[in-house]
Design a protein around this motif. Structure first.
Motif, PDB file in Angstrom:
ATOM      1  N   HIS A 241      45.014  45.741  41.499  1.00 29.90           N
ATOM      2  CA  HIS A 241      43.599  45.894  41.155  1.00 29.90           C
ATOM      3  C   HIS A 241      43.277  45.264  39.796  1.00 29.90           C
ATOM      4  CE1 HIS A 241      44.277  49.186  44.113  1.00 29.90           C
ATOM      5  NE2 HIS A 241      43.089  48.809  44.521  1.00 29.90           N
TER       6      HIS A 241
ATOM      7  N   LEU B 174      44.270  42.311  38.846  1.00 32.00           N
ATOM      8  CA  LEU B 174      44.380  40.864  38.952  1.00 32.00           C
ATOM      9  C   LEU B 174      43.035  40.227  39.247  1.00 32.00           C
ATOM     10  CD1 LEU B 174      47.575  40.670  41.224  1.00 32.00           C
ATOM     11  CD2 LEU B 174      47.486  40.383  38.738  1.00 32.00           C
ATOM     12  N   SER B 175      42.871  38.990  38.783  1.00 33.06           N
ATOM     13  CA  SER B 175      41.695  38.209  39.151  1.00 33.06           C
ATOM     14  C   SER B 175      42.044  37.334  40.352  1.00 33.06           C
ATOM     15  CB  SER B 175      41.248  37.313  37.997  1.00 33.06           C
ATOM     16  OG  SER B 175      40.830  38.070  36.895  1.00 33.06           O
ATOM     17  N   SER B 176      41.046  37.049  41.165  1.00 33.38           N
ATOM     18  CA  SER B 176      41.263  36.128  42.284  1.00 33.38           C
ATOM     19  C   SER B 176      41.407  34.712  41.752  1.00 33.38           C
ATOM     20  CB  SER B 176      40.091  36.182  43.260  1.00 33.38           C
ATOM     21  OG  SER B 176      40.018  37.444  43.881  1.00 33.38           O
TER      22      SER B 176
ATOM     23  N   GLN C 227      41.108  30.645  41.713  1.00 34.97           N
ATOM     24  CA  GLN C 227      40.027  29.730  42.080  1.00 34.97           C
ATOM     25  C   GLN C 227      40.553  28.373  42.535  1.00 34.97           C
ATOM     26  OE1 GLN C 227      36.825  30.890  42.059  1.00 34.97           O
ATOM     27  NE2 GLN C 227      37.748  32.839  41.434  1.00 34.97           N
TER      28      GLN C 227
ATOM     29  N   LYS D 231      45.057  36.750  45.470  1.00 34.68           N
ATOM     30  CA  LYS D 231      45.143  38.129  45.012  1.00 34.68           C
ATOM     31  C   LYS D 231      45.464  39.087  46.152  1.00 34.68           C
ATOM     32  CE  LYS D 231      42.323  41.852  43.030  1.00 34.68           C
ATOM     33  NZ  LYS D 231      41.031  42.225  42.427  1.00 34.68           N
TER      34      LYS D 231
ATOM     35  N   VAL E  23      44.355  41.531  28.094  1.00 36.05           N
ATOM     36  CA  VAL E  23      43.923  40.468  29.003  1.00 36.05           C
ATOM     37  C   VAL E  23      44.896  39.303  28.848  1.00 36.05           C
ATOM     38  CG1 VAL E  23      42.055  38.963  29.739  1.00 36.05           C
ATOM     39  CG2 VAL E  23      41.533  41.152  28.660  1.00 36.05           C
TER      40      VAL E  23
ATOM     41  N   ASN F 275      41.574  31.843  31.945  1.00 36.65           N
ATOM     42  CA  ASN F 275      41.703  31.779  33.407  1.00 36.65           C
ATOM     43  C   ASN F 275      42.165  30.408  33.901  1.00 36.65           C
ATOM     44  OD1 ASN F 275      41.633  33.280  35.793  1.00 36.65           O
ATOM     45  ND2 ASN F 275      39.609  32.502  36.353  1.00 36.65           N
TER      46      ASN F 275
ATOM     47  N   PRO G  19      46.454  33.340  37.230  1.00 36.19           N
ATOM     48  CA  PRO G  19      45.116  33.498  36.652  1.00 36.19           C
ATOM     49  C   PRO G  19      44.979  34.768  35.822  1.00 36.19           C
ATOM     50  CG  PRO G  19      45.038  33.347  39.060  1.00 36.19           C
ATOM     51  CD  PRO G  19      46.463  33.372  38.665  1.00 36.19           C
ATOM     52  N   ARG G  20      43.800  34.959  35.294  1.00 36.75           N
ATOM     53  CA  ARG G  20      43.536  36.096  34.405  1.00 36.75           C
ATOM     54  C   ARG G  20      43.948  37.415  35.064  1.00 36.75           C
ATOM     55  NH1 ARG G  20      38.190  35.806  34.104  1.00 36.75           N
ATOM     56  NH2 ARG G  20      38.242  34.214  32.483  1.00 36.75           N
ATOM     57  N   ARG G  21      44.565  38.276  34.268  1.00 34.29           N
ATOM     58  CA  ARG G  21      44.961  39.585  34.752  1.00 34.29           C
ATOM     59  C   ARG G  21      44.883  40.582  33.599  1.00 34.29           C
ATOM     60  NH1 ARG G  21      49.151  36.320  33.700  1.00 34.29           N
ATOM     61  NH2 ARG G  21      51.149  37.161  32.961  1.00 34.29           N
ATOM     62  N   TYR G  22      44.904  41.863  33.921  1.00 29.64           N
ATOM     63  CA  TYR G  22      44.616  42.893  32.938  1.00 29.64           C
ATOM     64  C   TYR G  22      45.722  43.949  32.939  1.00 29.64           C
ATOM     65  CZ  TYR G  22      40.032  40.773  33.615  1.00 29.64           C
ATOM     66  OH  TYR G  22      38.997  39.870  33.734  1.00 29.64           O
TER      67      TYR G  22
END
Length: 941
Positions: A254, A256-258, A260, A283, A875, A880, A930-933
């Motif tokens: 949850h 993670l970013s999708s 592109q 993702k 982050v 990204n 990609p971007r993740r938290y």
């Protein structure tokens, strides 16, 4: 013997102003007119120091306080009739000397308090070194992914950059100033914990247990070996007040970013139309979860006499392979435990004993992480490392210091079936690729390192001042391993006891193990191999060194050292030449204004590599071979397949009688300038050239192969090839360290370098340089750590309302990738080539795109009495980016060189042409995530 030698050294030499676990405070005290003040009493205290330390200035007004644990100090300068001077917040770094000059004024009953600089410019240092202090580790290391001492090294200038698997920094085993990843030494509290087999990092430990980390990248004193980086991790010791921390970090899909970035499907042939596009990072297919709890606690048992410290960490990660074949594979889980226990005792003034115990173990289940492997056919891996350490530090008198340290580090690693069943044969289906019934391999290894270090320094004044240090470093290492197929073949239907006999290539009396192969569920083959006994090797190394830190005048320091190493190897039935090498080292530093603000430094030295136990293991004689028996559907019996089988023979290579240890010659020239308040700039040019690398060599394709491969410094010498193995590095490193305010901490660097060579770290025995000329062509070029430019920026800023923002930024101009070919004994091009991978173009002929990543972290603290609660949000990859980090460079078995361009030949007919390339050649195989938290919580008291 080594202990006796260490003790004999003590009356003649002593420990230098710094040891492997300490720093030092030096300086000059003057009156209002700048004249030296003798007889001034200097007293220092610190939360990291048991009791107080004192020194008295000499006739030149100089003082020295050696063997101070790294930390922040308060120094008081006292002399009757003179204002007492106090310097606060003096930073003492590991393996460095902090210089604080103090002017004192005539006056009575008044104390002048001044904050010292928190940036240390060591006017005596000639090594290229970076130190990471506790606050930097806490706030400027972003996210649990980077919260390990191995990952922090990525921030150091001169450390290599990204690759497909480890991301920025080169991973847990960094490539440092052109050295390969197996040329580093890893120390914990000054004791060598480097894995003796692979020469990579040893135990893991809770990140919050670390007081300071230092990495010396080039220019080491004679006390240190290993031509790559020397990483020294100093753990906390407790203190006169009880203190502790608890830290927990968490992330799951949850967070993670999708992705592109779309990538084309694999084309049906090279250059042809691609299939349907897909996400480089999907993702929905990610199942990764991570929990990272850890805690520390320390304090006094007897104030200023006996302290304790302990820590524990339980990292847990899991990920799930998808159900693609009608069954759910087991989750790949990693569960670790990393603990530390430490006692520090000062029973008498200036006499300190330290005992420590480290335990790091992990259990990894379903290690295959594959949709083709159900749980019953998967494996479990266990790994365990312990370290016991004991050290004694003594300031015998104002001129004489001594240290003795003992270390014992056993470790083990094993992979076996999840069930623990070594009898039931497994099955591999060659049609579907699915494994079933049981895991088919059992392997394990154990190793041990015992170390004794004895050092002693004597401080004398003759033709200037000398800190004369001598010592011995003794290491005994051992390694045993086993690697077998799993399965009792007598349990296989259709197996005949004669299959494991001389009739089919197995020596009399040997025991076989094996498993079955099916083809789309139908019986296909039985595979057998000999069951090998456990084999072991060992080594003993002795290093003797002497180092003189000579200051002929107060502005100048000459660091002249000499190190002698002698290594013997143990392997049954083989003779390996002993390794021995004399290594001179010379450094020079000049403090232009004698106030540690402008320092010129240079270095030249020879440094021998610490060679891993894969060297004697190369000579171990073990039965190797296999037999395949094909299923005959007509008779229902298995029949021997000689074409796919290899009769058993004894392995074990030989050694060139002139085999010599590898080493590098290293040179540096630099200038350090304090450019602003608590800000220093250093520009250093470095050069490194490797000598006497060695590899296994198996002969000339034309003249015929050797009966056994040999380990040699000169592969190809029988056909007139010399110095095929080489590497060289040149670089300019610009580094800025800045703490201009108590709310700002920055470390910035720009490295411009060129790293070239003909071999990477191979543990001396892969297919590189096995056969001439195929393995010798195009081998020299740019190594994987080569990037023309690298920029790093790491630090933190404290904001109002108890917010702290940390950031890590990395950029490079692109690292190399190789164009290669994999061939079999008879290649499809009609050219006979030994098996292996070959360079079609010169090593590193092509470049990946520029790479950059910014990670950021925000921590909000809430304070209640002496307790601080922090909420943390992280982050990763803020911008990204989804940059390509790896490409498939294997052009395929049909590829060849275009003689007009020197690059790979592009056959006009890529569908059926004789020299068509692999359809996936040049296709990306890995991307930046990609971007993740990540979320975290932290409590300190």
């Amino acid at each position: 013997m080594a202990l006796a030698l260490a003790l004999l050294l003590i009356p003649n030499f002593g420990m230098a102003q710094t040891s492997r676990t300490t720093g030092a405070l030096i300086g000059i005290v003057t009156d209002g007119q700048g004249n030296p003040l003798p007889g001034v009493t200097v007293t220092v205290t610190s939360p990291q120091l048991q009791g107080a330390r004192t020194a008295v200035t000499d006739t030149k007004g100089e003082y020295i306080l050696p063997t101070l644990p790294p930390g922040t100090y308060r120094a008081q300068y006292e002399l009757n009739g003179i204002k007492t001077a106090v310097r606060e917040n003096i930073v003492v770094n590991l393996n460095q000397q902090t210089k604080v000059n103090v002017p004192m004024q005539l006056a009575l009953s008044e104390t002048v308090i001044v904050n010292a600089s928190t940036i240390v410019v060591d006017p005596t240092q000639t090594a290229t070194q970076t130190n990471f202090k506790e606050d930097h580790l806490k706030y400027a290391v972003v996210g649990s992914t980077n919260r390990s001492y191995q990952s922090v090294l990525a921030q150091a200038p001169g450390v290599g950059g990204p690759n497909a698997t480890t991301g920025p920094g080169g991973g847990g085993n960094p490539q440092v100033s052109g050295a390969n990843l197996a040329q580093n030494n890893f120390l914990v509290d000054g004791l060598n914990t480097t894995d003796p087999v692979t020469h990579t990092f040893g135990p893991n430990l809770a990140f919050d247990a670390i007081q300071e980390i230092s990495i010396q990248t080039l220019g080491k004193d004679a006390e240190y070996g290993a031509s790559g980086g020397t990483i020294n991790v100093i753990t906390k010791s407790g203190g006169n007040n009880f203190s502790g921390s608890a830290d927990y970090r968490y992330n799951d899909p949850h967070f993670l970013s999708s992705g592109q970035r779309l990538v084309p499907g694999a084309p049906s042939y090279y250059g042809g139309p691609a299939g349907a596009s897909k996400l480089a990072f999907n993702k929905a297919a990610q199942t990764n979860k991570s929990k990272q709890p850890q805690a520390t606690f320390g304090g006094p048992i007897l104030r200023d006499k006996l302290w304790f410290f302990g820590s524990a960490q339980k990292p847990e990660t899991s990920r799930q392979a998808p159900n693609l074949n009608g069954f759910q594979p087991g989750p790949r889980t990693f569960t670790g435990w990393n603990t530390i226990g430490k006692l520090t005792l000062t029973p008498w003034a200036n006499q300190t004993f330290t005992g420590r115990y480290l335990d790091s173990h992990a259990n990894i289940s379903n290690i295959s992480f594959s949709s083709l492997v159900p749980t019953e056919a998967d494996a479990r891996q266990t790994q365990h490392t312990k370290t016991w350490g004991l050290s004694y530090d003594a300031i015998v008198n104002a001129h004489w210091l001594a240290n003795v340290s003992l270390g014992h580090t056993p470790s083990s690693l094993a992979a076996m079936p999840m069930s623990g069943n070594l009898s039931t044969p497994g099955n591999q289906d060659v049609g579907t690729g699915i494994n079933s019934i049981n895991y088919t391999n059992n392997q394990g290894r154990s190793s041990k390192r015992d170390e004794l270090i004895g050092t002693s320094t004597y401080y004398i004044e003759r033709f200037g001042t000398h800190g004369l240090k001598g010592g011995v470093d003794y290491n005994k290492t051992s390694f045993s391993s086993i690697n077998n197929a799993v399965g009792d073949p007598s349990l296989i239907p259709g197996f005949d006891a004669s299959f494991c006999s001389p009739q089919y290539g197995f020596p009399t009396g040997i025991t076989c193990s094996g498993y079955t192969l099916t083809n789309n569920g139908q019986p296909f083959q039985i595979y057998l191999q000999p069951l090998n006994p456990q084999a072991g090797v060992d080594s003993k190394s002795q290093a003797y060194f002497v180092q003189d830190e000579w200051s002929p005048v107060s502005r100048a320091t000459i660091r002249a050292g000499l190190r002698y190493e002698y290594i013997t190897w143990g392997v049954s039935g083989k003779s390996i030449p002993n390794f021995k090498l004399l290594q001179p080292r010379l450094g020079f530093a000049y403090d232009i204004f004698n106030n540690a603000t402008s320092v010129v430094h240079s270095y030249a030295g020879k440094i021998m590599d610490d060679n891993q136990l894969t060297l004697p293991n190369f000579g171990v004689a073990q039965p190797l071979g296999w037999a395949f028996f094909n299923y005959n559907a007509t008779t229902g019996k298995y029949v021997y397949n000689p074409g796919a089988s290899l009769p058993v023979f004894l392995t074990g290579g030989s050694y060139d009688s002139n085999l010599k240890p590898s080493y590098s010659n290293q040179y540096s020239l630099g200038f350090t300038q304090r450019i602003w308040r608590n800000t220093s700039l250093d520009v250093t040019g470095e050069m490194r050239k490797q000598h006497n690398l060695f590899e296994d060599y198996c002969g000339n394709e034309t003249a015929g192969f050797f009966d056994t491969c040999i380990l040699t410094n000169q592969p190809g010498s029988d056909v007139g090839v010399h110095n095929a193995l080489r590497s060289d590095y040149r670089g300019i490193i610009t580094k800025i360290e800045s703490r201009p305010y108590n709310w700002l901490d920055l470390l910035a660097s720009w490295t411009r370098a060129k790293s070239r060579g003909s071999t990477e770290s191979t543990q001396n025995q892969n297919t590189s340089f096995d056969f001439y000329p195929a393995n010798f062509t195009n081998t020299y070029g740019y190594l994987t750590d080569d990037a023309r430019d690298r920029v790093k920026l790491d630090g933190y800023v404290r904001l109002p309302l108890d917010f702290t923002v940390g950031a890590n930024y990395y950029w490079d101009s692109g690292t190399p990738w190789n164009v290669t070919q994999t061939a079999s004994l008879t290649s499809v091009t009609g050219v006979d080539l030994p098996e292996g991978t070959y360079f079609i173009e010169p090593r590193g002929s092509r470049r990946l795109p520029h790479f950059s990543q910014l990670d950021m972290q925000v921590q909000k603290d809430f304070r209640v009495a002496n307790t601080k609660l922090g909420l943390i949000a992280t982050v990763y990859n803020v911008m990204n980016h989804e940059t390509i980090t790896a490409l498939n460079g294997n052009a395929g078995a049909r590829a060849k060189v275009d003689p007009t361009t020197g690059t790979v030949f592009i056959d006009p007919n890529q569908q059926t042409g004789a020299n068509r390339l692999s359809r996936t050649f040049g296709q990306p195989t890995a991307f930046q995530i990609p971007r993740r938290y990540e979320a975290g919580i932290r409590v300190e008291f």
